[in-house]
Design a protein around this motif. Structure first.
Motif, PDB file in Angstrom:
ATOM      1  N   ALA A   1       0.810  -1.134   0.032  1.00 31.81           N
ATOM      2  CA  ALA A   1       0.019  -0.029  -0.044  1.00 31.81           C
ATOM      3  C   ALA A   1       0.672   1.122   0.076  1.00 31.81           C
ATOM      4  N   ASN A   2       1.820   1.466   0.722  1.00 35.55           N
ATOM      5  CA  ASN A   2       2.985   2.421   0.831  1.00 35.55           C
ATOM      6  C   ASN A   2       3.750   2.477  -0.460  1.00 35.55           C
ATOM      7  N   HIS A   3       3.868   1.359  -1.244  1.00 36.44           N
ATOM      8  CA  HIS A   3       4.552   1.277  -2.449  1.00 36.44           C
ATOM      9  C   HIS A   3       3.683   1.973  -3.255  1.00 36.44           C
ATOM     10  N   THR A   4       2.412   1.902  -3.283  1.00 36.86           N
ATOM     11  CA  THR A   4       1.528   2.471  -4.387  1.00 36.86           C
ATOM     12  C   THR A   4       1.223   3.781  -4.052  1.00 36.86           C
TER      13      THR A   4
ATOM     14  N   LYS B   1      -5.545   0.849  -8.770  1.00 43.09           N
ATOM     15  CA  LYS B   1      -4.328   0.484  -7.970  1.00 43.09           C
ATOM     16  C   LYS B   1      -4.504   1.076  -6.328  1.00 43.09           C
ATOM     17  N   LEU B   2      -5.292   2.258  -6.419  1.00 43.00           N
ATOM     18  CA  LEU B   2      -5.135   2.743  -5.387  1.00 43.00           C
ATOM     19  C   LEU B   2      -6.753   3.379  -4.898  1.00 43.00           C
ATOM     20  N   SER B   3      -7.341   2.778  -3.904  1.00 44.48           N
ATOM     21  CA  SER B   3      -8.845   3.153  -3.464  1.00 44.48           C
ATOM     22  C   SER B   3      -8.606   4.044  -2.300  1.00 44.48           C
ATOM     23  N   LEU B   4      -9.498   5.049  -2.150  1.00 46.96           N
ATOM     24  CA  LEU B   4      -9.504   5.831  -0.946  1.00 46.96           C
ATOM     25  C   LEU B   4      -9.410   5.169   0.321  1.00 46.96           C
ATOM     26  N   SER B   5      -9.822   3.776   0.621  1.00 46.07           N
ATOM     27  CA  SER B   5      -9.889   3.216   1.702  1.00 46.07           C
ATOM     28  C   SER B   5      -8.689   2.880   2.028  1.00 46.07           C
ATOM     29  N   THR B   6      -7.671   2.859   1.044  1.00 45.47           N
ATOM     30  CA  THR B   6      -6.379   2.259   1.388  1.00 45.47           C
ATOM     31  C   THR B   6      -5.591   3.483   2.403  1.00 45.47           C
ATOM     32  N   PHE B   7      -5.921   4.554   2.198  1.00 48.33           N
ATOM     33  CA  PHE B   7      -5.198   5.672   3.181  1.00 48.33           C
ATOM     34  C   PHE B   7      -5.645   5.487   4.602  1.00 48.33           C
ATOM     35  N   PHE B   8      -6.781   4.870   4.641  1.00 49.71           N
ATOM     36  CA  PHE B   8      -7.276   4.678   6.161  1.00 49.71           C
ATOM     37  C   PHE B   8      -6.993   3.259   6.844  1.00 49.71           C
ATOM     38  N   ARG B   9      -6.832   2.339   5.921  1.00 51.66           N
ATOM     39  CA  ARG B   9      -6.485   0.898   6.275  1.00 51.66           C
ATOM     40  C   ARG B   9      -4.927   0.813   6.838  1.00 51.66           C
ATOM     41  N   TYR B  10      -4.034   1.655   6.175  1.00 49.79           N
ATOM     42  CA  TYR B  10      -2.650   1.122   6.184  1.00 49.79           C
ATOM     43  C   TYR B  10      -1.863   2.820   6.562  1.00 49.79           C
ATOM     44  N   ARG B  11      -1.223   2.547   7.507  1.00 47.42           N
ATOM     45  CA  ARG B  11      -0.328   3.704   7.974  1.00 47.42           C
ATOM     46  C   ARG B  11       0.900   4.023   7.025  1.00 47.42           C
ATOM     47  N   SER B  12       0.926   5.304   6.701  1.00 47.34           N
ATOM     48  CA  SER B  12       1.712   5.500   5.584  1.00 47.34           C
ATOM     49  C   SER B  12       3.138   5.773   6.032  1.00 47.34           C
ATOM     50  N   ALA B  13       4.362   5.461   5.628  1.00 46.18           N
ATOM     51  CA  ALA B  13       5.472   5.871   6.004  1.00 46.18           C
ATOM     52  C   ALA B  13       5.940   7.552   5.981  1.00 46.18           C
ATOM     53  N   SER B  14       5.037   7.995   5.029  1.00 45.84           N
ATOM     54  CA  SER B  14       5.049   9.683   5.093  1.00 45.84           C
ATOM     55  C   SER B  14       3.737  10.173   4.900  1.00 45.84           C
TER      56      SER B  14
ATOM     57  N   LEU C   1       2.993  13.282   4.929  1.00 41.69           N
ATOM     58  CA  LEU C   1       2.869  14.289   3.870  1.00 41.69           C
ATOM     59  C   LEU C   1       2.626  13.706   2.317  1.00 41.69           C
ATOM     60  N   LYS C   2       3.310  12.754   2.185  1.00 37.64           N
ATOM     61  CA  LYS C   2       3.030  12.203   0.622  1.00 37.64           C
ATOM     62  C   LYS C   2       1.573  11.735   0.585  1.00 37.64           C
ATOM     63  N   SER C   3       1.286  10.936   1.930  1.00 34.44           N
ATOM     64  CA  SER C   3      -0.081  10.568   1.658  1.00 34.44           C
ATOM     65  C   SER C   3      -1.076  11.290   1.536  1.00 34.44           C
ATOM     66  N   ALA C   4      -0.914  12.457   2.360  1.00 35.11           N
ATOM     67  CA  ALA C   4      -2.078  13.532   2.213  1.00 35.11           C
ATOM     68  C   ALA C   4      -2.028  14.086   0.735  1.00 35.11           C
ATOM     69  N   ILE C   5      -0.891  14.134   0.252  1.00 32.40           N
ATOM     70  CA  ILE C   5      -1.007  14.860  -1.151  1.00 32.40           C
ATOM     71  C   ILE C   5      -1.393  13.954  -2.176  1.00 32.40           C
ATOM     72  N   VAL C   6      -1.257  12.743  -2.011  1.00 24.47           N
ATOM     73  CA  VAL C   6      -1.684  11.524  -3.120  1.00 24.47           C
ATOM     74  C   VAL C   6      -3.101  11.674  -2.846  1.00 24.47           C
ATOM     75  N   PHE C   7      -3.746  11.575  -1.489  1.00 26.48           N
ATOM     76  CA  PHE C   7      -5.063  11.661  -1.145  1.00 26.48           C
ATOM     77  C   PHE C   7      -5.946  12.644  -1.699  1.00 26.48           C
ATOM     78  N   ILE C   8      -5.298  13.944  -1.585  1.00 29.06           N
ATOM     79  CA  ILE C   8      -5.934  14.985  -2.224  1.00 29.06           C
ATOM     80  C   ILE C   8      -6.002  14.959  -3.780  1.00 29.06           C
ATOM     81  N   ALA C   9      -4.936  14.396  -4.389  1.00 31.41           N
ATOM     82  CA  ALA C   9      -5.034  14.324  -5.791  1.00 31.41           C
ATOM     83  C   ALA C   9      -6.087  13.466  -6.462  1.00 31.41           C
ATOM     84  N   LYS C  10      -6.250  12.251  -5.534  1.00 32.56           N
ATOM     85  CA  LYS C  10      -7.274  11.324  -5.863  1.00 32.56           C
ATOM     86  C   LYS C  10      -8.724  12.130  -5.830  1.00 32.56           C
TER      87      LYS C  10
END
Length: 324
Positions: free
Chosen positions: A253-256, A281-294, A296-305
């Motif tokens: 998930a972090n890789h994605t 490849k990347l559902s919105l639920s992924t952001f809530f199921r797994y803790r991201s290593a970053s 800030l990166k996760s937040a930016i990608v979430f917004i872009a989705k």
């Protein structure tokens, strides 16, 4: 691959392409190694400057250097040519604009023999034009190969092959080859291929390798074109196919998320291409199921989705924070 009787302890593969400004420092560091039983294979990959002539000049002065001139085919093809001509018990890469510490290969080889290791991993440093140096310490608390895979997928462990001394027979045994179609991330793909097979992996926590990093250049780190992104996407697809979800769900998930961030940085990426690449490849639920290593990166990608233009704008403002 070359099955001739091994004559040296370590084969060092050096792909060379238009690096006349830097290659002498690289070669000086290699020929000055305290381990004498080395083989240095310089693959001149169609250089149009004086790099090829400099390689020939060094080969005349040191019989351990072998120069192979070929048409330009990219890093992966150059690494493959070196592997096919390797006679060393162990094999390692070195980029032609980087340099190494004098005892690097002696100490790594000694560690390999002491522990009967198939792979020895050391630390390295990023070196900048202004003289700054930042050290990358590789994680030490990896006790199983499964731990190593998780560290690699979560980007805690570098995927580069120039800080990994690997038993040459591993490549032969599993018929591992560099993919010439992958011009970006070829090392990351090879490391993933290697980790699919059982190996004894040990760590040597010393900084031996110096990676030249120029943040003003037109390198991949600074400028990502669509072709480069497709290469990285290929590596992602390879990972998704060969590493199972049950063991590596969080890491994948972090890789994605990392792949999506790279897509946002791609100069030729459009909203339509981004959505097509990550719709499945990347559902919105992924952001809530797994803790991201970053976060800030996760937040930016979430917004872009949700809003590609806004996510892209935020990325442009903050991306250099990740590539200091």
């Amino acid at each position: 691959m070359n099955t001739e009787k091994q004559k040296t302890k370590v084969t060092i593969s050096v792909p060379v392409y238009n690096v006349e400004k830097y290659i002498r420092k690289c070669l000086d560091s290699l020929v000055s190694q305290t381990l004498g039983e080395i083989e240095i294979i310089l693959v001149n990959d169609g250089s149009t400057d004086d790099s090829g002539q400099i390689c020939d000049e060094y080969a005349v002065k040191d019989s351990r250097i072998k120069v192979i001139h070929k048409q330009n085919g990219g890093l992966a093809s150059a690494r493959q040519v070196a592997l096919e001509n390797a006679h060393g018990e162990y094999f390692i890469c070195c980029d032609s604009d980087d340099w190494v510490e004098p005892t690097m290969y002696e100490e790594m080889y000694a560690k390999a023999k002491e522990t009967d290791a198939d792979m020895v991993i050391c630390d390295f440093a990023f070196n900048y034009p202004d003289g700054r140096e930042t050290v990358s310490h590789q994680p030490q608390n990896l006790y199983t190969q499964d731990d190593v895979v998780k560290a690699m997928l979560s980007r805690k462990l570098s995927p580069n092959t120039w800080n990994k001394l690997t038993r040459t027979s591993i490549y032969y045994k599993y018929n591992l080859t560099w993919n010439p179609e992958i011009c970006q991330g070829e090392d990351a793909l090879m490391f993933r291929k290697l980790l699919l097979h059982p190996m004894n992996i040990v760590f040597l926590p010393k900084v031996f390798y110096h990676y030249r990093r120029d943040m003003l250049s037109g390198s991949y780190t600074n400028t990502i074109r669509l072709k480069s992104f497709r290469n990285v996407e290929y590596i992602y697809d390879f990972t998704w196919t060969h590493y199972d979800n049950q063991n590596y769900a969080a890491e994948k998930a972090n890789h994605t998320i990392q792949l999506a961030f790279i897509a946002l940085r791609c100069t030729e990426m459009t909203k339509e291409l981004f959505q097509a690449s990550f719709r499945d490849k990347l559902s919105l639920s992924t952001f809530f199921r797994y803790r991201s290593a970053s976060i800030l990166k996760s937040a930016i990608v979430f917004i872009a989705k949700i809003d590609y233009s806004l996510g892209h704008h935020i990325m442009r403002k903050y991306y250099k924070y990740f590539y200091k």
